[in-house]
Design a protein around this motif. Structure first.
Motif, mmCIF file in Angstrom:
data_model
loop_
_atom_site.group_PDB
_atom_site.id
_atom_site.type_symbol
_atom_site.label_atom_id
_atom_site.label_comp_id
_atom_site.label_asym_id
_atom_site.label_seq_id
_atom_site.Cartn_x
_atom_site.Cartn_y
_atom_site.Cartn_z
ATOM 1 N N THR B 5 34.602 23.413 34.295
ATOM 2 C CA THR B 5 34.347 22.653 33.070
ATOM 3 C C THR B 5 34.152 23.599 31.886
ATOM 4 O OG1 THR B 5 33.142 21.141 34.466
ATOM 5 C CG2 THR B 5 32.969 20.821 32.101
ATOM 6 N N HIS B 6 33.349 24.631 32.105
ATOM 7 C CA HIS B 6 33.078 25.571 31.022
ATOM 8 C C HIS B 6 34.361 26.233 30.537
ATOM 9 C CE1 HIS B 6 29.073 24.609 31.794
ATOM 10 N NE2 HIS B 6 28.496 25.759 31.477
ATOM 11 N N LYS B 7 35.233 26.566 31.481
ATOM 12 C CA LYS B 7 36.514 27.186 31.109
ATOM 13 C C LYS B 7 37.368 26.201 30.310
ATOM 14 C CE LYS B 7 36.824 31.262 33.390
ATOM 15 N NZ LYS B 7 37.088 32.543 32.809
ATOM 16 N N ALA B 8 37.307 24.934 30.731
ATOM 17 C CA ALA B 8 38.104 23.921 30.046
ATOM 18 C C ALA B 8 37.649 23.811 28.592
ATOM 19 C CB ALA B 8 37.975 22.586 30.768
ATOM 20 N N GLY B 9 36.305 23.858 28.376
ATOM 21 C CA GLY B 9 35.784 23.792 27.018
ATOM 22 C C GLY B 9 36.282 24.970 26.202
ATOM 23 N N ARG B 44 38.409 34.485 26.342
ATOM 24 C CA ARG B 44 39.224 33.961 27.439
ATOM 25 C C ARG B 44 38.638 34.420 28.791
ATOM 26 N NH1 ARG B 44 44.246 32.448 26.518
ATOM 27 N NH2 ARG B 44 44.457 33.934 24.811
ATOM 28 N N ALA B 45 38.214 35.676 28.819
ATOM 29 C CA ALA B 45 37.678 36.230 30.068
ATOM 30 C C ALA B 45 36.329 35.587 30.447
ATOM 31 C CB ALA B 45 37.503 37.740 29.930
ATOM 32 N N GLN B 46 35.481 35.330 29.442
ATOM 33 C CA GLN B 46 34.120 34.848 29.747
ATOM 34 C C GLN B 46 33.994 33.339 29.683
ATOM 35 O OE1 GLN B 46 31.114 37.456 27.496
ATOM 36 N NE2 GLN B 46 33.023 37.768 26.415
ATOM 37 N N GLY B 47 34.748 32.706 28.786
ATOM 38 C CA GLY B 47 34.551 31.279 28.529
ATOM 39 C C GLY B 47 33.145 31.050 28.002
ATOM 40 N N PHE B 48 32.712 29.794 27.992
ATOM 41 C CA PHE B 48 31.307 29.539 27.695
ATOM 42 C C PHE B 48 30.513 30.011 28.907
ATOM 43 C CE2 PHE B 48 33.062 26.429 24.708
ATOM 44 C CZ PHE B 48 32.291 26.714 23.591
ATOM 45 N N PRO B 49 29.488 30.828 28.705
ATOM 46 C CA PRO B 49 28.753 31.345 29.860
ATOM 47 C C PRO B 49 28.083 30.216 30.643
ATOM 48 C CG PRO B 49 27.607 31.844 27.816
ATOM 49 C CD PRO B 49 28.923 31.295 27.429
ATOM 50 N N THR B 50 28.071 30.343 31.940
ATOM 51 C CA THR B 50 27.314 29.396 32.758
ATOM 52 C C THR B 50 25.950 30.006 33.019
ATOM 53 O OG1 THR B 50 27.927 30.370 34.881
ATOM 54 C CG2 THR B 50 29.456 28.762 33.941
ATOM 55 N N ARG B 51 25.102 29.261 33.713
ATOM 56 C CA ARG B 51 23.747 29.762 33.952
ATOM 57 C C ARG B 51 23.713 30.888 34.984
ATOM 58 N NH1 ARG B 51 19.826 24.909 34.670
ATOM 59 N NH2 ARG B 51 18.445 26.668 35.062
ATOM 60 N N ARG B 52 24.863 31.175 35.560
ATOM 61 C CA ARG B 52 24.907 32.335 36.477
ATOM 62 C C ARG B 52 24.882 33.651 35.712
ATOM 63 N NH1 ARG B 52 29.729 30.592 40.347
ATOM 64 N NH2 ARG B 52 29.014 28.470 40.639
ATOM 65 N N ASP B 60 21.968 25.866 29.447
ATOM 66 C CA ASP B 60 23.240 25.405 29.982
ATOM 67 C C ASP B 60 24.121 24.920 28.835
ATOM 68 O OD1 ASP B 60 25.294 24.398 31.405
ATOM 69 O OD2 ASP B 60 24.132 22.892 32.508
ATOM 70 N N LEU B 61 25.266 25.557 28.660
ATOM 71 C CA LEU B 61 26.147 25.193 27.553
ATOM 72 C C LEU B 61 27.129 24.071 27.914
ATOM 73 C CD1 LEU B 61 26.967 28.597 25.818
ATOM 74 C CD2 LEU B 61 25.409 26.793 25.087
ATOM 75 N N ALA B 62 26.963 23.473 29.081
ATOM 76 C CA ALA B 62 27.879 22.406 29.483
ATOM 77 C C ALA B 62 28.052 21.334 28.393
ATOM 78 C CB ALA B 62 27.427 21.784 30.803
ATOM 79 N N PRO B 63 26.952 20.862 27.748
ATOM 80 C CA PRO B 63 27.159 19.833 26.723
ATOM 81 C C PRO B 63 28.072 20.310 25.583
ATOM 82 C CG PRO B 63 24.827 20.063 27.244
ATOM 83 C CD PRO B 63 25.544 21.190 27.937
ATOM 84 N N VAL B 64 28.011 21.601 25.262
ATOM 85 C CA VAL B 64 28.865 22.149 24.203
ATOM 86 C C VAL B 64 30.304 22.254 24.718
ATOM 87 C CG1 VAL B 64 29.254 24.118 22.662
ATOM 88 C CG2 VAL B 64 26.919 23.466 23.297
ATOM 89 N N ALA B 65 30.434 22.768 25.944
ATOM 90 C CA ALA B 65 31.767 22.972 26.511
ATOM 91 C C ALA B 65 32.500 21.649 26.693
ATOM 92 C CB ALA B 65 31.647 23.701 27.852
ATOM 93 N N GLU B 66 31.743 20.592 26.947
ATOM 94 C CA GLU B 66 32.379 19.307 27.227
ATOM 95 C C GLU B 66 32.617 18.465 25.985
ATOM 96 O OE1 GLU B 66 29.600 17.698 30.022
ATOM 97 O OE2 GLU B 66 30.140 19.208 31.526
ATOM 98 N N ALA B 67 32.072 18.888 24.849
ATOM 99 C CA ALA B 67 32.083 17.997 23.679
ATOM 100 C C ALA B 67 33.478 17.775 23.091
ATOM 101 C CB ALA B 67 31.138 18.527 22.621
#
Lengths: 249, 435
Positions: B5-9, B44-52, B60-67
C-alpha cells in the motif's frame, strides 16, 4: 459549632481514626495535640474531604451541616479552610490568579459579587502588608521555590483573603523560625472573634504560646484521650506523650 | 503493516513527477533536474516509510499513502480570507505557491522573494542541507516543490519580525503541496520568523514543507511555527538548520491542528559556542496524531542545546516524541538538555517517547528526561480545598502545563502569538468539555 461524633476513618484499608468525639463551640479556638502517627493529619484531611481518606463511621457537622456529604469545594464555600502541613506547589499557576480564582469561587458560592483584578489587587496588597509579606509573592507560581516559612505564610495569606468561619490548621508551626511563627500566630489571632472557629493541630506547645487555645485535646492512637484547658499543653510539653500512649495501648 | 500500500501511494507521486518533470519550476536547469531525479530515485527506493523503518516506528503514514492527492488548483485571483497579520511584514503562500498580491514585503531591510523566481541563483544552496536519501519526505519535497520563501539577511541586519502564512484551500479532491523554504542569515544578522499554517475547516491536503536554514557566525534566527492545519489535513514538515560559531537557532513549534502531523527538525551546531533551543507544545484531541522528531548534532566545542516539549493529550489522540542528540568527539564542553513531558487527560490517549543520546566526547554535560502522567490528584485537591470547583481546578492545571512550555520563549511577538493560540485552543476544548 463544629461537632464530631464517633468519627472513624481508614487510609488504604487501615483504620486510623477510631472514634473521635469533639465539639468546638462557635468563636472558640481548640488545639489538637498528639504524637506522630496519632491521626492528627488524617483528621484534618477527613474534615477537608481529601480523596483516599475513607470515612467508615460517625459524623462531622458544622452548624448542623453534614460536612462529610460535601465535595471539598462545597466545604470551602460553607466556610471551611484547611491550612496544609505541606502546601502543594503549582508550577505555572500564578499566585495572584490562584488567590483571585479561589476568592471569587467562594464569593460566588456565597452569593457575593466577584472582585475584578483591581479590586482584588487592592485587597491582596492590604493583607500582604498585614502579614509582612513582599508583594512579589503574588507574581510567583503558587508555592514554587518558596521556603518552608514562605509556604506557611502563603497559607495564612489565603486564610486572610478567604476569611473562613472554620479553620483547620495542620502543623502550621512546623518548619517556622520564631519570627515567622509570630507572623503566622498574629495572622490567626487577627481573625479571632465570634465568627471564627478554629482547630489548631500541632505536635508542640510552642505555637500555643502565641495562639492561646480555649481547649486542648490530646489525640493518641486515633482517639481523644484527654481534654483540658490551655495548661494541658504545658503539661504535655513537660511530661511528653509517653504516659498517655502507654495508657492508650 | 502493508508495505505494498505504501509503495502504491508513492507511485502516484512518482507518476506525477514523470508527467510534470519538464514543467516544474527550473525544469531546464541541469543541476536542479539532477537534484530532482536523484530525489525521485531515493523516493522510489523508499516509498512512504512504514513503521518497520526505525525513524517512523511510532508514526504510520498509511493514511497519507492511501489518500490519493491531486495538484492544487488555486487560481491566482481566488479571493482569500486572511487572518489578521501578526506583524507588519507578511509573506503569504496559498497551496504552496507564493502570492505577492496577498503579501506585504515592502521596505524590508533584506531580500524576501519567491524561490521559484530565484532558482537561477540557487545552485549549490538549494539542497545543501536537505538529505533526500535519508528522509523520504524531503525526497518527495525535492522531487515536486514548486515554490517557497527565499530569505537573505545581510551582515548585521536586524530583520525584525516576518510572518510566513501558509494557507490551504478546500477542494474536491485532496491536494498535496511541498514548499521549499530557504533562509540564510549572514554574520550578526537577526530575524524572528513566525510561520502560521492553517486552512478552512473542511480542507483535506498534504502540506509537506522543507526548510533549509543557514545561520552564520553570531547570527540569530527565532523560528516560531504555529501549526493550526485543518482537522483532516496532513502536515509532514522537515527543518534542516546549520548554525555557525556563536550563532543561535531557536525553534518553537506549536502543534495544534491536523489529523496526522510530523514535525522533524535536524540541527547541526558546527561552530564553537553555537546554540539551539527547540521547544514546543502539542495539543491533541480526538483522533489526532502528532510526532515531534528532533535530531541535534553537536559537532563543535562549547555549544549549548535546550529542548523542552510539553504534550497534552485528550480523546484517543496519540503523541510521539523522538529526540536524538549526537555529540561528536570534537564537541568537548557540550551542554545539552532535553525534556519532554506529557499530560494524559484521557485513558484512551497514548504517548510514545524515545530519547536517544550518542556521545563520543568525554567532557560533556548532557541530560534528558521524560514524564508521562495524569493530573496530580494532590494539586487538584489543593485547589478544590480553596473552593475552586473540580472542572475549573483541572482546567487551571492544564493551562499551567501549557503555559510552562511557552514560558521559555523570550521573543515578545512570538510569545504573544503563542499565548493567543494556546489560549484559543484551550477555550475551544473547555467549550467542548462543557457541552
Amino acid at each position: 459549632m463544629l461537632k464530631i461524633e464517633g468519627l472513624t476513618a481508614a487510609v488504604d484499608g487501615k483504620p486510623i481514626l477510631k472514634g473521635i468525639d469533639l465539639a468546638v463551640p462557635a468563636g472558640e479556638v481548640h488545639a489538637v495535640m498528639g504524637p506522630n502517627g496519632s491521626g492528627k493529619s488524617t483528621l484534618a484531611y477527613v474534615l477537608a474531604g481529601r480523596e483516599g481518606y475513607e470515612v467508615t463511621g460517625g459524623s462531622a457537622t458544622w452548624d448542623g451541616l453534614d460536612l462529610l456529604a460535601l465535595e471539598p469545594e462545597e466545604r470551602a464555600a460553607a466556610g471551611l479552610f484547611l491550612a496544609f502541613q505541606y502546601p502543594v506547589e503549582l508550577p505555572g499557576v500564578g499566585n495572584a490568579t490562584f488567590l483571585r480564582t479561589a476568592l471569587n469561587a467562594i464569593r460566588r458560592a456565597r452569593g457575593e459579587p466577584e472582585l475584578d483584578a483591581m479590586q482584588f489587587l487592592r485587597l491582596a496588597r492590604e493583607r500582604l502588608r498585614a502579614l509582612s509579606m513582599p508583594e512579589e509573592m503574588l507574581k510567583r507560581s503558587v508555592n514554587v521555590g518558596f521556603s518552608g516559612g514562605e509556604k506557611k505564610r502563603n497559607e495564612i495569606l489565603q486564610m486572610a483573603l478567604l476569611r473562613p468561619r472554620l479553620a483547620v490548621l495542620d502543623e502550621t508551626d512546623s518548619g517556622l523560625d520564631i519570627d515567622a511563627l509570630r507572623i503566622v500566630a498574629d495572622g490567626v489571632n487577627a481573625m479571632r472573634g465570634p465568627d471564627f472557629t478554629a482547630l489548631v493541630i500541632t505536635h508542640y506547645q510552642r505555637l500555643l504560646d502565641h495562639i492561646v487555645p480555649d481547649r486542648v485535646h490530646v489525640l493518641v492512637g486515633g482517639r481523644i484521650v484527654r481534654s483540658g484547658g490551655p495548661e494541658l499543653a504545658r503539661e504535655l510539653e513537660r511530661e511528653g506523650y509517653a504516659a498517655l500512649q502507654a495508657q492508650a495501648a | 503493516m502493508n508495505v505494498v500500500t505504501h509503495k502504491a501511494g508513492a507511485a502516484g507521486f512518482l507518476h506525477r513527477f514523470e508527467g510534470l518533470r519538464e514543467r516544474l519550476p527550473g525544469g531546464r536547469l541541469p543541476w536542479l533536474a539532477a537534484l530532482r531525479d536523484g530525489a525521485a530515485e531515493a523516493f522510489r527506493a523508499q516509498g512512504f516509510p512504514t513503521r518497520r523503518v526505525e525513524a517512523w516506528k511510532y508514526t504510520d503514514l498509511a493514511p497519507v499513502a492511501e489518500a490519493g492527492f491531486d495538484e492544487p488548483l488555486t487560481a491566482v485571483d481566488d479571493a482569500m480570507d486572511l487572518p489578521p497579520p501578526l506583524a507588519g511584514a507578511r509573506a503569504v503562500f496559498v497551496d504552496g505557491r507564493f502570492r505577492p498580491d496577498l503579501s506585504s514585503l515592502g521596505g524590508l531591510p533584506f531580500a524576501a522573494a519567491s524561490v521559484a523566481h530565484g532558482l537561477d541563483a540557487l545552485e549549490g544552496r538549494l539542497g545543501a542541507l536537505a538529505r533526500p536519501a535519508e528522509e523520504p519526505m524531503a525526497a518527495l519535497n525535492t522531487m515536486l516543490f514548486e515554490d517557497g520563501l527565499l530569505l537573505d539577511l545581510p551582515e548585521d541586519a536586524d530583520g525584525g519580525v516576518l510572518e510566513l502564512l501558509s494557507l490551504a484551500t478546500a477542494s474536491e479532491r485532496p491536494a498535496a503541496f511541498h514548499p521549499r523554504h530557504l533562509v540564510r542569515l549572514a554574520r550578526g544578522a537577526r530575524l524572528t520568523l513566525i510561520e502560521t499554517a492553517t486552512a478552512p475547516e473542511g480542507a483535506r491536503y498534504l502540506h509537506n514543507p522543507v526548510f533549509e536554514i543557514a545561520v552564520a557566525e553570531d547570527a540569530r534566527l527565532t523560528h516560531g511555527r504555529l501549526q493550526q492545519e485543518a482537522p483532516r489535513a496532513f502536515q509532514l514538515s522537515t527543518v534542516y538548520a546549520r548554525v555557525a560559531a556563536g550563532g543561535t537557532y531557536d525553534n518553537f513549534t506549536l502543534n495544534a491542528g491536523g489529523r496526522l502531523v510530523r514535525n522533524e527538525i535536524h540541527v547541526a551546531l558546527v561552530g564553537p559556542r553555537a546554540a539551539c533551543h527547540m521547544n514546543g507544545a502539542q495539543l491533541l484531541v480526538g483522533e489526532q496524531h502528532a510526532d515531534t522528531t528532533t535530531a541535534l548534532e553537536h559537532a563543535a566545542p562549547s555549544c549549548t542545546s535546550r529542548q523542552t516539549y510539553n504534550t497534552v493529550l485528550m480523546g484517543r489522540s496519540r503523541g510521539v516524541f523522538q529526540g536524538r542528540i549526537l555529540v561528536r568527539q570534537a564537541a568537548q564542553k557540550t551542554d545539552g538538555y532535553q525534556m519532554n513531558r506529557a499530560l494524559l487527560l484521557s485513558p484512551e490517549a497514548e504517548m510514545d517517547s524515545k530519547p536517544q543520546l550518542e556521545i563520543y566526547a568525554d567532557d560533556v554535560k548532557c541530560s534528558h528526561g521524560a514524564t508521562v502522567g495524569e493530573l496530580d490528584p494532590e494539586q487538584v485537591f489543593y485547589l478544590r480545598s480553596r473552593g475552586i470547583p473540580e472542572g475549573r481546578a483541572r482546567a487551571m492545571l492544564v493551562e499551567a502545563f501549557l503555559h510552562e512550555a511557552v514560558e521559555g520563549v523570550t521573543d515578545e511577538p512570538l510569545r504573544r502569538a503563542l499565548d493567543a493560540a494556546v489560549a484559543g485552543w484551550w477555550a475551544r476544548q473547555e467549550e467542548g468539555l462543557a457541552a
